[in-house]
Design an enzyme around this catalytic site. Structure first.
Site, PDB file in Angstrom:
ATOM      1  N   ARG A 209       6.432   6.249  19.056  1.00  0.00           N
ATOM      2  CA  ARG A 209       7.374   7.007  18.226  1.00  0.00           C
ATOM      3  C   ARG A 209       8.059   8.092  19.059  1.00  0.00           C
ATOM      4  NH1 ARG A 209       3.443   5.901  14.107  1.00  0.00           N
ATOM      5  NH2 ARG A 209       2.168   7.696  14.703  1.00  0.00           N
ATOM      6  N   PHE A 229       9.418  -4.080   9.878  1.00  0.00           N
ATOM      7  CA  PHE A 229       8.026  -3.861   9.477  1.00  0.00           C
ATOM      8  C   PHE A 229       7.774  -2.350   9.501  1.00  0.00           C
ATOM      9  CE2 PHE A 229       8.319  -7.804  11.977  1.00  0.00           C
ATOM     10  CZ  PHE A 229       7.901  -8.747  11.044  1.00  0.00           C
ATOM     11  N   ASP A 251      11.081  -3.429   5.203  1.00  0.00           N
ATOM     12  CA  ASP A 251       9.688  -3.743   4.906  1.00  0.00           C
ATOM     13  C   ASP A 251       9.653  -4.517   3.593  1.00  0.00           C
ATOM     14  OD1 ASP A 251       6.860  -2.510   6.114  1.00  0.00           O
ATOM     15  OD2 ASP A 251       6.706  -3.172   4.037  1.00  0.00           O
ATOM     16  N   SER A 252       8.642  -5.368   3.447  1.00  0.00           N
ATOM     17  CA  SER A 252       8.526  -6.143   2.205  1.00  0.00           C
ATOM     18  C   SER A 252       7.911  -5.336   1.074  1.00  0.00           C
ATOM     19  CB  SER A 252       7.683  -7.399   2.452  1.00  0.00           C
ATOM     20  OG  SER A 252       6.380  -7.045   2.886  1.00  0.00           O
ATOM     21  N   ASP A 301       7.465  -4.188  14.856  1.00  0.00           N
ATOM     22  CA  ASP A 301       6.048  -3.809  14.824  1.00  0.00           C
ATOM     23  C   ASP A 301       5.344  -4.558  13.693  1.00  0.00           C
ATOM     24  OD1 ASP A 301       3.666  -2.539  15.355  1.00  0.00           O
ATOM     25  OD2 ASP A 301       4.186  -0.705  14.263  1.00  0.00           O
ATOM     26  N   CYS A 341      -0.315  -6.298  17.449  1.00  0.00           N
ATOM     27  CA  CYS A 341      -1.606  -5.631  17.228  1.00  0.00           C
ATOM     28  C   CYS A 341      -2.718  -6.653  17.061  1.00  0.00           C
ATOM     29  CB  CYS A 341      -1.531  -4.698  16.020  1.00  0.00           C
ATOM     30  SG  CYS A 341      -1.213  -5.541  14.453  1.00  0.00           S
TER      31      CYS A 341
END
Length: 397
Positions: A209, A229, A251-252, A301, A341
């Site tokens: 960030r 995301f 984002d969902s 991400d 990740c």
């Protein structure tokens, strides 16, 4: 004495101080250890190798505490590890009040995670050993930090593999507020520690960030960004606070983006600058491409695509697809920050996947930097599995 005796040749990983003993390495168990009990791990000749926590239902049959025979594994030993871990994060105090205080194997406490959000602690007990020592560990954490409010989020899938039921709730102090406010590098964020992802926030992306903020400041007020995301908008907020004029968060989850909008308001950002799109990322990427949109900074991400080694092939295809679509949205001279990740996807494999996407994109990108979690997510050098987060900073040329 409860002993776990290894098969001939299976002592090699412990001699290299790898902290896990797999079930397939065990020849026999002497005594009747219960889940979480401390056992002595010995080789086929009976020579000491390590002290560890026994987990009869897990494929990781023993998670090692110590490789020193003279050490006694007790409440004082646990408290000392917690105190040492908290002290190692002291240098972050000037930047943020949100820190991972304990990171499992990286801090010699396998299965224990402890995060601090302002005056709120959030803990996870993800293995049988730390479950056995939960009260002394929490006592030590409170003593080391002075924080009186502790909430448990032991609801991750890792507990199932240890035959442990999920546990959540207040362990010390009061019920957390709906949103705990934290500050990171001057940016304010709301964190839902009760229902949010992980323990409420992606602490492991702090350094990235900051990097996005630096790139946004370098690009000036005309530099738009795309955050895929996005969860509660971390990368978007960092870019906008650094001077970017506009950022789109995709984002969902409508709930996550609602908090992202509240985070924008927390930081005094104009609504017009902070755009949210509730959508699957693949659909949003397609729509943005159809609109002819391109961005100075694109962040990818995604969640864990490969929860285990059995999912790596499918995950590789998903990573390639999202990166290929993302590359089409990067302006010439712009930047792509892309992450995985998935612990089962190695650093080398992830780079190869992204390289394949570059080839298919028919655009030129150069690798400027490899990205990883911050210093509050230490990786023990004898436990490379701890390096779950990996990322790449690419520039389109």
């Amino acid at each position: 004495m409860n002993d776990v005796v290894l098969k001939p040749g299976k002592e090699k990983s412990l001699l290299r101080r790898h902290p896990w003993v797999y079930a397939t390495a065990v020849a026999q168990v002497v005594g009747r250890p219960q889940p979480g009990d401390t056992v002595r791990v010995v080789d086929c000749r009976g020579d000491f190798l390590a002290w560890g926590a026994y987990s009869p239902e897990s494929q990781i049959r023993v998670r090692c505490w110590s490789f020193r025979e003279e050490e006694g594994i007790d409440a004082a030993w646990m408290a000392a590890r917690v105190t040492e871990a908290v002290a190692r994060r002291a240098s972050l105090a000037g930047r943020t009040d949100a820190v991972r205080l304990v990171f499992g194997e990286g801090d010699s406490l396998p299965g224990f995670v402890a995060d601090r959000y302002a005056d709120q602690l959030v803990v996870q007990f993800l293995a049988a050993g730390v479950e056995r020592w939960r009260e002394p560990l929490v006592d030590a954490l409170v003593a080391a930090t002075g924080c009186l409010n502790v909430y448990e989020r032991s609801d991750a899938a890792a507990r199932e593999r240890e035959a442990l039921a999920a546990r959540t709730g207040v362990l010390r102090g009061r019920q957390p507020p709906a949103e705990v406010e934290i500050v990171e590098d001057g940016v304010r964020y709301g964190v839902d520690v009760v229902n949010g992802h992980k323990t409420g926030f992606y602490l492991d992306q702090r350094e990235s960030r900051r990097l996005v903020a630096e790139l946004a400041a370098r690009g000036g007020p005309s530099a738009p960004g795309l955050n895929c995301f996005s969860y509660t908008g971390g990368f978007s907020l960092a870019a906008l606070r650094a001077g970017a004029a506009h950022a789109i968060s995709v984002d969902s989850s409508a709930d996550a983006l609602a908090m992202a909008a509240r985070n924008a308001a927390r930081n005094g950002l104009p609504e017009a600058a902070f755009e949210c799109r509730v959508s699957k990322v693949a659909d949003a990427q397609k729509a943005l491409a159809a609109e002819g949109r391109q961005f100075d900074i694109v962040v990818l991400d995604p969640p864990k695509f490969a929860p285990s080694v059995h999912h790596v092939d499918k995950a590789a295809r998903a990573y390639k697809d999202v990166n290929l679509k993302g590359m089409k949205l990067v302006k010439p001279g712009g930047y792509l920050l892309t992450f995985s990740c998935s612990g089962a996807v190695s650093v080398d494999l992830f780079q190869k996947i992204v390289a394949g996407a570059v080839i298919d994109s028919r655009e030129d990108f150069v690798l400027l930097e490899r990205l990883a979690a911050g210093m509050d997510h230490p990786m023990r050098m004898t436990h490379p599995e701890g390096e779950y987060l990996k990322g790449l900073l690419l520039q389109r040329v």
